[in-house]
Design an enzyme around this catalytic site. Sequence first.
Site, PDB file in Angstrom:
ATOM      1  N   ASP A 183      51.872 113.102 -55.134  1.00  0.00           N
ATOM      2  CA  ASP A 183      53.194 113.720 -55.210  1.00  0.00           C
ATOM      3  C   ASP A 183      54.054 113.130 -56.322  1.00  0.00           C
ATOM      4  OD1 ASP A 183      52.650 115.406 -53.084  1.00  0.00           O
ATOM      5  OD2 ASP A 183      53.327 113.947 -51.603  1.00  0.00           O
TER       6      ASP A 183
ATOM      7  N   ARG B 234      53.381 126.813 -45.124  1.00  0.00           N
ATOM      8  CA  ARG B 234      54.238 125.709 -45.555  1.00  0.00           C
ATOM      9  C   ARG B 234      54.692 124.882 -44.368  1.00  0.00           C
ATOM     10  NH1 ARG B 234      56.045 122.345 -48.498  1.00  0.00           N
ATOM     11  NH2 ARG B 234      58.149 122.877 -49.103  1.00  0.00           N
TER      12      ARG B 234
ATOM     13  N   ARG C  41      45.489 125.057 -56.294  1.00  0.00           N
ATOM     14  CA  ARG C  41      44.233 124.364 -56.611  1.00  0.00           C
ATOM     15  C   ARG C  41      43.167 124.668 -55.547  1.00  0.00           C
ATOM     16  NH1 ARG C  41      42.179 120.019 -54.308  1.00  0.00           N
ATOM     17  NH2 ARG C  41      44.074 119.691 -53.111  1.00  0.00           N
ATOM     18  N   ARG C  42      43.556 124.562 -54.292  1.00  0.00           N
ATOM     19  CA  ARG C  42      42.573 124.826 -53.226  1.00  0.00           C
ATOM     20  C   ARG C  42      42.202 126.309 -53.205  1.00  0.00           C
ATOM     21  NH1 ARG C  42      46.160 121.005 -49.299  1.00  0.00           N
ATOM     22  NH2 ARG C  42      45.140 119.043 -49.823  1.00  0.00           N
TER      23      ARG C  42
ATOM     24  N   ARG D  40      52.330 122.736 -39.664  1.00  0.00           N
ATOM     25  CA  ARG D  40      51.154 123.542 -40.033  1.00  0.00           C
ATOM     26  C   ARG D  40      50.132 123.602 -38.912  1.00  0.00           C
ATOM     27  NH1 ARG D  40      49.938 122.866 -46.437  1.00  0.00           N
ATOM     28  NH2 ARG D  40      52.113 122.572 -47.018  1.00  0.00           N
TER      29      ARG D  40
ATOM     30  N   CYS E  31      52.262 120.726 -60.129  1.00  0.00           N
ATOM     31  CA  CYS E  31      52.066 121.423 -58.864  1.00  0.00           C
ATOM     32  C   CYS E  31      51.767 122.900 -59.054  1.00  0.00           C
ATOM     33  CB  CYS E  31      53.346 121.383 -58.079  1.00  0.00           C
ATOM     34  SG  CYS E  31      53.435 120.221 -56.808  1.00  0.00           S
TER      35      CYS E  31
ATOM     36  N   SER F 280      59.398 112.257 -43.140  1.00  0.00           N
ATOM     37  CA  SER F 280      58.337 112.934 -42.385  1.00  0.00           C
ATOM     38  C   SER F 280      57.454 111.895 -41.690  1.00  0.00           C
ATOM     39  CB  SER F 280      57.489 113.792 -43.312  1.00  0.00           C
ATOM     40  OG  SER F 280      56.617 112.979 -44.075  1.00  0.00           O
TER      41      SER F 280
HETATM   42  C1  DPM Z   1      50.579 118.290 -53.691  1.00  0.00           C
HETATM   43  C2  DPM Z   1      49.819 119.367 -53.187  1.00  0.00           C
HETATM   44  C3  DPM Z   1      49.939 119.315 -51.792  1.00  0.00           C
HETATM   45  C4  DPM Z   1      50.766 118.185 -51.467  1.00  0.00           C
HETATM   46  C5  DPM Z   1      49.066 120.372 -54.045  1.00  0.00           C
HETATM   47  C6  DPM Z   1      47.541 120.204 -53.990  1.00  0.00           C
HETATM   48  C7  DPM Z   1      49.350 120.301 -50.827  1.00  0.00           C
HETATM   49  C8  DPM Z   1      50.261 121.493 -50.686  1.00  0.00           C
HETATM   50  C9  DPM Z   1      49.768 122.510 -49.695  1.00  0.00           C
HETATM   51  C10 DPM Z   1      50.796 117.922 -55.104  1.00  0.00           C
HETATM   52  N1  DPM Z   1      51.159 117.599 -52.639  1.00  0.00           N
HETATM   53  O1  DPM Z   1      46.971 119.337 -53.330  1.00  0.00           O
HETATM   54  O2  DPM Z   1      46.847 121.013 -54.644  1.00  0.00           O
HETATM   55  O3  DPM Z   1      48.693 122.387 -49.089  1.00  0.00           O
HETATM   56  O4  DPM Z   1      50.523 123.476 -49.518  1.00  0.00           O
HETATM   57  C11 DPM Z   1      50.596 116.285 -49.777  1.00  0.00           C
HETATM   58  C12 DPM Z   1      49.699 115.917 -48.715  1.00  0.00           C
HETATM   59  C13 DPM Z   1      49.435 114.545 -48.880  1.00  0.00           C
HETATM   60  C14 DPM Z   1      50.170 114.103 -49.980  1.00  0.00           C
HETATM   61  C15 DPM Z   1      49.165 116.810 -47.677  1.00  0.00           C
HETATM   62  C16 DPM Z   1      47.902 117.573 -48.053  1.00  0.00           C
HETATM   63  C17 DPM Z   1      48.562 113.627 -48.018  1.00  0.00           C
HETATM   64  C18 DPM Z   1      47.289 113.180 -48.699  1.00  0.00           C
HETATM   65  C19 DPM Z   1      47.440 112.164 -49.812  1.00  0.00           C
HETATM   66  C20 DPM Z   1      51.189 117.658 -50.102  1.00  0.00           C
HETATM   67  N2  DPM Z   1      50.894 115.175 -50.459  1.00  0.00           N
HETATM   68  O5  DPM Z   1      47.533 117.682 -49.224  1.00  0.00           O
HETATM   69  O6  DPM Z   1      47.243 118.068 -47.111  1.00  0.00           O
HETATM   70  O7  DPM Z   1      48.122 111.131 -49.658  1.00  0.00           O
HETATM   71  O8  DPM Z   1      46.824 112.380 -50.856  1.00  0.00           O
END
Ligand code: DPM
Length: 330
Positions: free
Chosen positions: A97, A165, A147-148, A171, A259, A26
């Site tokens: 992640d 998604r 979580r959000r 998005r 997650c 990505s």
């Molecule tokens: C995880 C979550 C999400 C990512 C769950 C959470 C967001 C999923 C969603 C574990 N990984 O945060 O509660 O919004 O559907 C992810 C992002 C980043 C790393 C993107 C994001 C970038 C920021 C970083 C996806 N993983 O959260 O907007 O490096 O911390």
Amino acid sequence: MEKTLRKTQDENGLKTRVIRVGTRKSQLARIQTDSVVEMLRKRYLNLHFEIVAMSTTGDKILDTALSKIGEKSLFTKELENALERNEVDLVVHSLKDLPTSLPPGFTIGAICKRENPHDAVVFHPKNDGETLNSLPEKSVIGTSSLRRAAQLKRRFSHLEFRDIRGNLNTRLKKLDEKEDFSAIILAAAGLRRMGWENRIGQILNPEDCLYAVGQGALAVEVRARDEEILDMVSALHDGETVLCCIAERAFMRHLEGGCSVPVAVSTMLKDSQNEEGPNDNTQYVGITANNIPRHAQEAAENLGVELASLLLSKGAKRILNVARQLNDAR
Ligand code: DPM
């Protein structure tokens, strides 16, 4: 463990070790990997870095909410296989992640300085200048993060939350080109790395929404016994980030979160006295940071475990179980 030392000839005919760096495909993953490789290149002028991009299960399954897929190592499995086969020497991930327990044979060799760990709101252009508070009743907010959604539903009960998604590009497109969502929630760090900081309409402070474990920090995963590579990447460790993230990951591990459960944190390092202490070569809690005092790492780990125990003693297990069941029924 057998080592394949790949060498190239530079223009002076000198042999140079080639370090292969694995990344997801990505755009965000590429940008993150490039930034870590850039830091390494500046430090190790005699090494040659090559980037190897791969797709992971998480990249291929785009239509299901992350929390529904259930597989913990969604974004990491293929990259770990490549590490194991010596096809790459290190892999760059968003720390959030990375599962809180890595499979045997792997360790986190570096955690880079965390940037803004908070979540951010990106509004549909027609809602420019709004905040979550000022949006009209029943406005739809896009997020697939339990979580959000869990925190924001409670705080902004006039709003509705719906899954969205896809990678960040997808998005943003879904937000801008349709009328389905009034706004979406994304990590501020990811938005900044993509160069989309100007789309951030609101940063959510911890009173509105706590962030995810490890959010905003980049991690380097390596073979646990590859001393040479461990030595090289350890220069990237940021002491404060490492200690905060050890505490957060211990907290999550002890709660048995992942997650699929809404667990969130806000962490600050106090009393950072930079005191010297004994360091040894044990790989502690899945993070190898021999250049950070061991007693501080232990204190951070204990803090995370204690906080989780406190919450468990107040009934957190029941709440997490209900959250899991609700999620499974989605
Ligand atoms: C995880 C979550 C999400 C990512 C769950 C959470 C967001 C999923 C969603 C574990 N990984 O945060 O509660 O919004 O559907 C992810 C992002 C980043 C790393 C993107 C994001 C970038 C920021 C970083 C996806 N993983 O959260 O907007 O490096 O911390």
